[in-house]
Design an enzyme around this catalytic site. Structure first.
Site, PDB file in Angstrom:
ATOM      1  N   ALA A 146       5.076   9.691  -3.839  1.00 19.33           N
ATOM      2  CA  ALA A 146       4.888   8.244  -4.005  1.00 19.33           C
ATOM      3  C   ALA A 146       6.102   7.634  -4.701  1.00 19.33           C
ATOM      4  CB  ALA A 146       3.609   7.951  -4.781  1.00 19.33           C
ATOM      5  N   ARG A 183       7.483   2.687 -15.467  1.00 25.19           N
ATOM      6  CA  ARG A 183       8.239   3.917 -15.718  1.00 25.19           C
ATOM      7  C   ARG A 183       9.699   3.841 -15.280  1.00 25.19           C
ATOM      8  NH1 ARG A 183       4.058   8.542 -13.491  1.00 25.19           N
ATOM      9  NH2 ARG A 183       2.443   8.229 -15.056  1.00 25.19           N
ATOM     10  N   CYS A 192       0.691  -3.369  -4.470  1.00 23.87           N
ATOM     11  CA  CYS A 192       0.067  -2.042  -4.596  1.00 23.87           C
ATOM     12  C   CYS A 192      -0.084  -1.680  -6.078  1.00 23.87           C
ATOM     13  CB  CYS A 192       0.932  -1.010  -3.878  1.00 23.87           C
ATOM     14  SG  CYS A 192       0.461   0.696  -4.195  1.00 23.87           S
ATOM     15  N   SER A 193      -1.269  -1.272  -6.476  1.00 26.15           N
ATOM     16  CA  SER A 193      -1.529  -0.971  -7.886  1.00 26.15           C
ATOM     17  C   SER A 193      -0.706   0.215  -8.398  1.00 26.15           C
ATOM     18  CB  SER A 193      -3.019  -0.733  -8.131  1.00 26.15           C
ATOM     19  OG  SER A 193      -3.464   0.370  -7.371  1.00 26.15           O
ATOM     20  N   TYR A 194      -0.428   1.211  -7.558  1.00 23.56           N
ATOM     21  CA  TYR A 194       0.409   2.325  -8.008  1.00 23.56           C
ATOM     22  C   TYR A 194       1.791   1.808  -8.411  1.00 23.56           C
ATOM     23  CZ  TYR A 194       3.770   6.090  -7.998  1.00 23.56           C
ATOM     24  OH  TYR A 194       4.794   6.921  -8.370  1.00 23.56           O
ATOM     25  N   VAL A 245      -0.509   8.855  -0.118  1.00 23.01           N
ATOM     26  CA  VAL A 245      -0.071  10.255  -0.076  1.00 23.01           C
ATOM     27  C   VAL A 245      -1.328  11.086   0.153  1.00 23.01           C
ATOM     28  CG1 VAL A 245       0.997  12.149  -1.353  1.00 23.01           C
ATOM     29  CG2 VAL A 245       1.867   9.819  -1.637  1.00 23.01           C
ATOM     30  N   LEU A 269       3.390  15.877  -6.057  1.00 27.05           N
ATOM     31  CA  LEU A 269       4.731  16.378  -5.744  1.00 27.05           C
ATOM     32  C   LEU A 269       5.812  15.316  -5.930  1.00 27.05           C
ATOM     33  CD1 LEU A 269       3.877  18.336  -2.466  1.00 27.05           C
ATOM     34  CD2 LEU A 269       4.066  19.226  -4.783  1.00 27.05           C
ATOM     35  N   HIS A 312       0.836  -1.211   0.000  1.00 29.66           N
ATOM     36  CA  HIS A 312       0.000   0.000   0.000  1.00 29.66           C
ATOM     37  C   HIS A 312       0.868   1.258   0.000  1.00 29.66           C
ATOM     38  CE1 HIS A 312      -3.507   2.480   0.706  1.00 29.66           C
ATOM     39  NE2 HIS A 312      -2.974   2.988   1.797  1.00 29.66           N
ATOM     40  N   THR A 313       0.512   2.188  -0.857  1.00 32.02           N
ATOM     41  CA  THR A 313       1.162   3.499  -0.886  1.00 32.02           C
ATOM     42  C   THR A 313       0.090   4.547  -0.653  1.00 32.02           C
ATOM     43  OG1 THR A 313       2.713   2.678  -2.543  1.00 32.02           O
ATOM     44  CG2 THR A 313       2.602   5.058  -2.266  1.00 32.02           C
TER      45      THR A 313
END
Length: 149
Positions: free
Chosen positions: A93, A125, A115-117, A83, A90, A80-81
């Site tokens: 994450a 990326r 975590c999906s992010y 913010v 900013l 889990h992330t």
């Protein structure tokens, strides 16, 4: 009818209004934001603790991407992330992820991106971190992009 065009001090005031964020606070992009590792909480967090990345350590298991010749590595499951809204956009994450991935590399751990992010945004990326990702969790076209060293 006379038109108004700002000049002198009026011009300076208008420029200040147009370039000052509504909250009148300076906004700093999170380049090399300070991230703290808290082993007891299984968390990487910003110094203020408002943004964080939680993880769970998984027991080493065969099939986590290691060959039979290598001992199984422990897996850090990034679950889990978070913010807060006030700090989104900013780059926090991403900084949290970089700290977690650097920790994994340093301690010879593998990363499982639950975590999906992390799985959908960060990993595609940042191919420079793919060496620590459980191979089954890499993007299906996991060749490095052209031009990436």
């Amino acid at each position: 009818m006379e038109s108004w065009w700002p000049c002198g001090s009026d011009w300076a005031r208008l420029c200040t209004i147009l370039t000052t964020p509504p909250c009148h606070k300076s906004v700093k992009i999170a380049q090399s934001a300070s991230v703290v590792w808290n082993a007891e909480k299984s968390r990487f967090a910003t110094e203020d603790g408002l943004a964080y990345l939680d993880y769970v350590m998984l027991n080493p298991a065969v099939g986590a991407g290691q060959s039979a010749a290598e001992p199984a590595k422990e897996v850090m499951d990034l679950v889990h992330t978070y913010v807060p809204v006030s700090k989104r956009g900013l780059g926090l994450a991403g900084e949290l992820c970089k700290a977690a991935f650097a920790h994994a590399r340093k301690h010879k751990l593998l990363v499982q991106p639950t975590c999906s992010y992390i799985s959908d945004t960060f990993i595609p990326r940042h191919p420079e971190w793919w060496d620590v990702v459980v191979p089954e969790c890499l993007p299906s076209d996991h060749e490095k992009p052209v031009g990436h060293m």
